[in-house]
Design a protein around this motif. Structure first.
Motif, PDB file in Angstrom:
ATOM      1  N   SER A 101      -5.909 -10.339   5.513  1.00 22.93           N
ATOM      2  CA  SER A 101      -7.079 -11.107   5.065  1.00 22.93           C
ATOM      3  C   SER A 101      -6.819 -11.728   3.691  1.00 22.93           C
ATOM      4  O   SER A 101      -7.200 -12.865   3.425  1.00 22.93           O
ATOM      5  CB  SER A 101      -8.342 -10.251   5.093  1.00 22.93           C
ATOM      6  OG  SER A 101      -8.173  -9.132   4.280  1.00 22.93           O
ATOM      7  N   ARG A 102      -6.108 -10.976   2.849  1.00 21.74           N
ATOM      8  CA  ARG A 102      -5.785 -11.486   1.508  1.00 21.74           C
ATOM      9  C   ARG A 102      -4.890 -12.722   1.595  1.00 21.74           C
ATOM     10  O   ARG A 102      -5.129 -13.742   0.966  1.00 21.74           O
ATOM     11  CB  ARG A 102      -5.059 -10.368   0.745  1.00 21.74           C
ATOM     12  CG  ARG A 102      -4.937 -10.554  -0.738  1.00 21.74           C
ATOM     13  CD  ARG A 102      -4.470  -9.258  -1.400  1.00 21.74           C
ATOM     14  NE  ARG A 102      -3.115  -8.869  -1.042  1.00 21.74           N
ATOM     15  CZ  ARG A 102      -2.773  -7.683  -0.548  1.00 21.74           C
ATOM     16  NH1 ARG A 102      -3.693  -6.760  -0.334  1.00 21.74           N
ATOM     17  NH2 ARG A 102      -1.512  -7.406  -0.241  1.00 21.74           N
ATOM     18  N   GLY A 142       0.844  -1.183   0.000  1.00 25.91           N
ATOM     19  CA  GLY A 142       0.000   0.000   0.000  1.00 25.91           C
ATOM     20  C   GLY A 142       0.873   1.224   0.000  1.00 25.91           C
ATOM     21  O   GLY A 142       2.091   1.126  -0.202  1.00 25.91           O
ATOM     22  N   PHE A 166      -9.537   1.720  11.652  1.00 24.73           N
ATOM     23  CA  PHE A 166      -8.818   1.709  10.371  1.00 24.73           C
ATOM     24  C   PHE A 166      -9.158   2.919   9.511  1.00 24.73           C
ATOM     25  O   PHE A 166      -9.611   2.790   8.377  1.00 24.73           O
ATOM     26  CB  PHE A 166      -9.071   0.390   9.617  1.00 24.73           C
ATOM     27  CG  PHE A 166      -8.472  -0.794  10.318  1.00 24.73           C
ATOM     28  CD1 PHE A 166      -7.131  -1.112  10.161  1.00 24.73           C
ATOM     29  CD2 PHE A 166      -9.244  -1.576  11.173  1.00 24.73           C
ATOM     30  CE1 PHE A 166      -6.562  -2.189  10.824  1.00 24.73           C
ATOM     31  CE2 PHE A 166      -8.680  -2.650  11.843  1.00 24.73           C
ATOM     32  CZ  PHE A 166      -7.338  -2.960  11.665  1.00 24.73           C
ATOM     33  N   GLN A 180      -4.684   0.243   7.297  1.00 21.49           N
ATOM     34  CA  GLN A 180      -5.542  -0.449   6.324  1.00 21.49           C
ATOM     35  C   GLN A 180      -4.728  -1.421   5.473  1.00 21.49           C
ATOM     36  O   GLN A 180      -5.170  -2.538   5.181  1.00 21.49           O
ATOM     37  CB  GLN A 180      -6.213   0.556   5.375  1.00 21.49           C
ATOM     38  CG  GLN A 180      -7.335   1.365   6.014  1.00 21.49           C
ATOM     39  CD  GLN A 180      -7.711   2.588   5.154  1.00 21.49           C
ATOM     40  OE1 GLN A 180      -7.252   2.726   4.010  1.00 21.49           O
ATOM     41  NE2 GLN A 180      -8.547   3.459   5.704  1.00 21.49           N
ATOM     42  N   ALA A 181      -3.520  -0.995   5.099  1.00 18.07           N
ATOM     43  CA  ALA A 181      -2.688  -1.828   4.214  1.00 18.07           C
ATOM     44  C   ALA A 181      -2.368  -3.168   4.871  1.00 18.07           C
ATOM     45  O   ALA A 181      -2.425  -4.222   4.222  1.00 18.07           O
ATOM     46  CB  ALA A 181      -1.399  -1.091   3.851  1.00 18.07           C
ATOM     47  N   CYS A 226      -8.060 -10.719  14.815  1.00 19.75           N
ATOM     48  CA  CYS A 226      -8.375 -11.018  13.412  1.00 19.75           C
ATOM     49  C   CYS A 226      -7.966 -12.414  13.044  1.00 19.75           C
ATOM     50  O   CYS A 226      -8.606 -13.085  12.256  1.00 19.75           O
ATOM     51  CB  CYS A 226      -7.671 -10.036  12.454  1.00 19.75           C
ATOM     52  SG  CYS A 226      -5.906 -10.309  12.239  1.00 19.75           S
ATOM     53  N   ARG A 280      -4.030  -4.588   7.449  1.00 21.00           N
ATOM     54  CA  ARG A 280      -5.295  -5.335   7.617  1.00 21.00           C
ATOM     55  C   ARG A 280      -5.666  -6.059   6.318  1.00 21.00           C
ATOM     56  O   ARG A 280      -5.970  -7.260   6.332  1.00 21.00           O
ATOM     57  CB  ARG A 280      -6.423  -4.365   8.000  1.00 21.00           C
ATOM     58  CG  ARG A 280      -7.790  -5.033   8.117  1.00 21.00           C
ATOM     59  CD  ARG A 280      -8.929  -4.017   8.096  1.00 21.00           C
ATOM     60  NE  ARG A 280      -8.934  -3.244   6.848  1.00 21.00           N
ATOM     61  CZ  ARG A 280      -9.768  -2.249   6.593  1.00 21.00           C
ATOM     62  NH1 ARG A 280     -10.658  -1.879   7.500  1.00 21.00           N
ATOM     63  NH2 ARG A 280      -9.709  -1.593   5.444  1.00 21.00           N
ATOM     64  N   ASN A 281      -5.596  -5.334   5.197  1.00 24.95           N
ATOM     65  CA  ASN A 281      -5.986  -5.937   3.916  1.00 24.95           C
ATOM     66  C   ASN A 281      -5.027  -7.050   3.508  1.00 24.95           C
ATOM     67  O   ASN A 281      -5.444  -8.079   2.979  1.00 24.95           O
ATOM     68  CB  ASN A 281      -6.045  -4.868   2.819  1.00 24.95           C
ATOM     69  CG  ASN A 281      -7.119  -3.827   3.112  1.00 24.95           C
ATOM     70  OD1 ASN A 281      -7.975  -4.040   3.986  1.00 24.95           O
ATOM     71  ND2 ASN A 281      -7.074  -2.702   2.416  1.00 24.95           N
ATOM     72  N   PHE A 282      -3.744  -6.821   3.776  1.00 23.59           N
ATOM     73  CA  PHE A 282      -2.758  -7.863   3.471  1.00 23.59           C
ATOM     74  C   PHE A 282      -3.083  -9.154   4.221  1.00 23.59           C
ATOM     75  O   PHE A 282      -3.064 -10.241   3.638  1.00 23.59           O
ATOM     76  CB  PHE A 282      -1.338  -7.397   3.832  1.00 23.59           C
ATOM     77  CG  PHE A 282      -0.374  -8.544   3.929  1.00 23.59           C
ATOM     78  CD1 PHE A 282       0.169  -9.107   2.783  1.00 23.59           C
ATOM     79  CD2 PHE A 282      -0.066  -9.109   5.160  1.00 23.59           C
ATOM     80  CE1 PHE A 282       1.006 -10.206   2.866  1.00 23.59           C
ATOM     81  CE2 PHE A 282       0.778 -10.205   5.248  1.00 23.59           C
ATOM     82  CZ  PHE A 282       1.317 -10.752   4.097  1.00 23.59           C
TER      83      PHE A 282
END
Ligand SMILES: [Zn+2]
Length: 427
Positions: A312-313, A205, A299, A305-306, A388, A308-310
């Motif tokens: 889950s991905r 990100g 977030f 955010q970067a 998470c 968090r998104n990483f």
């Protein structure tokens, strides 16, 4: 008929009573922990520092903040001929971590006095480190530092300001709160690690100002067994970053243990969570004026955010799990903040055993450990990592003044002991 009605009424009565009792217990438990202050992490304005060279033409003395990590907000000369440097934060309220960094030089070699002053609510925390090349740093001789405005009743109190004596010449000297480690240095280190380990770097990100959020992907990146490492949410916390470096360097040192570990595990590392704050010379916040380590609930900031998104991905892509998460910081003294043992994630007791083994491996070392009781709201990285993803998570804090060679040793031992535990045969 009436019997069954009575029974129903009794049951309803019991349920109501039990509910009230449960609510009461939760309320009492909540009160015991104290109220959770609500702190918004929605972006607020910050005061951008003016980058410039300050000239004292009569003296032929010059100061500059025109480099990444620099912070010097204003300067004037007082009646005693001292250069009074004012250091202010990006915004307030803010944690007491008044970062400063500037260059100073003079046409003729001479000794000058520089007085470091802060806003009313802040104190002098970091004694200067000096460098002539921006790479190697030495603490300024304590004989050349006078602390002003300490509370005479309290030995431990922080001074309001400090006067330092510097020898200046044509060759600029860097004066910095801690060793300067701007994004360019961090990225160069990452490139060297990536090259040595034959590992890729991913951009997960961008920061608010568009700097890359870079991640090292070490080890077996198709493994379902994963761990996460982050550092530098808070710009001045360079000593925590040094521990993180030693930790990662040990994981790729070419030993049989580290090679075996990396065949088995995927290791994801974000060494610089707040590149804007670091390069802008911030005291604590990102460019959104927010303490990133309070934003792991809502977030609102791109940096959190970067990650968090990483997460889950990556979990979706590999079908695997994160077993361990660590966030490196600095504070007044070395301390570990693990989760309370009541929280069991994907590898229960891992952190507890690990800290015990680190203690056993360093002779005479008594670690300070303070487990967190509160998990919600998650707000800080460690709690989010657990919530998470079931990571056994810890905040690893290094003191501002911990000897640099001991930081390295602790970081290395931490890596060796973690590799041992994570390489144990599993059912
Ligand atoms: Zn911190």
């Amino acid at each position: 008929m009436s019997n069954s009605k009575e029974l129903r009424q009794q049951t309803v009565g019991r349920i109501v009573l039990l509910t009230i009792l449960t609510l009461f217990i939760f309320a009492a438990f909540g009160l015991a922990q104290g109220p959770e202050p609500v702190i918004s992490t929605v972006t607020v304005p910050i005061e951008k520092q003016v980058r410039q060279t300050f000239e004292f033409k009569d003296d032929r003395v010059y100061f500059s903040n025109e480099f990444p990590g620099g912070r010097l907000n204003a300067i004037e000369k007082d009646e005693a001929g001292r250069y009074v440097v004012t250091i202010t934060p990006e915004n307030a309220p803010i944690n007491m971590s008044p970062w400063y960094a500037f260059k100073v030089w003079s046409r003729k070699k001479k000794e000058i006095q520089v007085r470091l002053v802060y806003p009313e609510y802040a104190r002098h925390r970091y004694d200067p480190k000096l460098s002539t090349d921006g790479k190697t740093w030495t603490p300024l001789d304590p004989q050349k530092i006078v602390h002003e405005g300490k509370d005479p009743q309290d030995e431990e109190s922080l001074p309001r300001s400090a006067v330092i004596s510097l020898t200046v010449s044509r060759r600029p000297v860097w004066v910095s709160a801690q060793e300067l480690q701007p994004s360019s240095e961090v990225f160069a280190w990452m490139d060297a690690i990536a090259k040595k380990a034959g590992a890729p770097i991913e951009e997960i990100g961008q920061s608010r100002e568009g700097r890359p959020l870079r991640m090292l992907r070490l080890g077996n990146t198709s493994s379902k067994r994963m761990m996460l490492v982050i550092s530098r949410q808070h710009p001045p916390e360079v000593t925590g970053y040094f521990a993180m470096q030693a930790f990662i360097e040990k994981l790729i040192d070419g030993s049989e243990a580290s090679s075996a570990f990396r065949r088995d595990w995927g290791i994801y590392v974000v060494p610089l969570m707040n590149p804007d704050g670091v390069d802008e010379g911030h005291w604590r916040h990102n460019q959104g004026g927010i303490d990133l380590n309070r934003d792991w609930q809502d977030f609102n900031q791109p940096e959190t955010q970067a990650v968090r998104n990483f997460l889950s991905r990556r979990i979706a892509e590999t079908g695997g799990r994160f077993y361990f998460g660590i966030d490196f910081h600095s504070t007044w003294n070395d301390i570990y903040y693990p989760m309370n043992r009541i929280y069991e994630g994907n590898s229960p007791r891992l952190v507890e055993r690990w800290l015990g083994n680190i203690q056993a491996a360093i002779e005479g070392y008594e670690p300070r450990i303070q487990a967190t009781e509160r998990l919600f709201p998650t707000r800080v990285s460690r709690n989010y990592f657990f919530d998470c993803c079931g990571m056994e998570a810890i905040v690893y804090e290094i003191g501002d003044n911990t000897p640099r060679d001991f930081i390295r040793k602790k970081g290395e031992v931490a890596a060796v002991e973690l590799m041992k535990l994570l390489s144990e045969p599993r059912p």
